[in-house]
Design an enzyme around this catalytic site. Structure first.
Site, mmCIF file in Angstrom:
data_model
loop_
_atom_site.group_PDB
_atom_site.id
_atom_site.type_symbol
_atom_site.label_atom_id
_atom_site.label_comp_id
_atom_site.label_asym_id
_atom_site.label_seq_id
_atom_site.Cartn_x
_atom_site.Cartn_y
_atom_site.Cartn_z
ATOM 1 N N ASP A 115 -3.339 -9.926 -1.715
ATOM 2 C CA ASP A 115 -3.296 -8.637 -1.046
ATOM 3 C C ASP A 115 -4.139 -7.661 -1.882
ATOM 4 O OD1 ASP A 115 -2.283 -6.433 0.539
ATOM 5 O OD2 ASP A 115 -1.007 -5.973 -1.190
ATOM 6 N N ASP A 154 -4.083 -3.479 -1.698
ATOM 7 C CA ASP A 154 -3.398 -2.250 -2.130
ATOM 8 C C ASP A 154 -1.990 -2.566 -2.647
ATOM 9 O OD1 ASP A 154 -5.680 -0.914 -1.237
ATOM 10 O OD2 ASP A 154 -4.838 -0.597 0.762
HETATM 11 MG MG LIG Z 1 -0.034 -4.197 -0.492
#
Ligand SMILES: [Mg+2]
Ligand SMILES: [Zn+2]
Length: 186
Positions: free
Chosen positions: A7, A9
């Site tokens: 992932d 952020d």
């Molecule tokens: Mg995230």
């Protein structure tokens, strides 16, 4: 091919409640870029799978997103690390697409692009959405306690998470774990 799917952020860079909308707002988490470099040096290819609904919501455009990623690649290169590719969902939730995590579309795209079997490929994220999306195609779920994951430093994981979720303090801790596990197998 050894592949890790990250992932973005809250996992690699700091998340923001008002979305990461510019290169200036793209700020790496402590030790995260070096963690990618360590994985690379141990033979792991790293790709990103990221929901970027800020595009669908009109908060920034694709050229700005590309500028964020240019900054990311440059900062990674400075520490000897590399992300091979960024796969992102540009849609807003109400578009009900197949690629916005927890839907597995981004992971399917990655499997097709690299021609690899996804079962067993580690997926790392800071929310249940990341891990459910990966687990749906057989990926091995790893939660980091940064970004939105920080909420679980003092709390049990809710049932929304895959049962097999493994927990790490940070991306750096995950990298140490994966490299040590590989070394133990050899
Ligand atoms: Mg995230
Ligand atoms: Zn989408």
């Amino acid at each position: 091919m050894k592949l890790v799917i990250l992932d973005r952020d809250g996992t690699l860079n700091e998340d923001r409640a008002d979305y990461v909308k510019s290169p200036d707002e793209w700020v790496p988490l402590p030790g995260a870029l070096e963690a990618v470099a360590r994985l690379n040096h141990a033979g792991w290819h790293v790709v990103i799978a990221s929901n970027q609904s800020g595009l669908g919501r009109g908060l920034f455009d694709v050229s700005t997103l590309n500028a964020m990623h240019a900054k990311m690649h440059k900062l990674l290169a400075a520490v000897g690390g590399k992300v091979d590719a960024v796969f992102y969902c540009p849609h807003a939730p109400e578009e009900h697409c197949h690629c916005r995590k927890p839907e597995p579309g981004l992971f399917e795209q990655i499997g097709e692009r690299y021609g690899i079997d996804l079962p067993g490929v580690p997926v790392v994220g800071d929310t249940w959405r990341d891990l459910i999306a990966g687990a749906a195609v057989g990926c091995e779920p790893h939660l980091v306690l940064t970004g939105k994951g920080a909420a679980y430093r003092t709390r049990k994981l809710p049932q929304a998470f895959p049962k097999t979720t493994q927990v790490h303090a940070s991306l750096a801790a995950f990298a140490d774990f994966l490299i040590a596990r590989e070394a133990a197998k050899a």
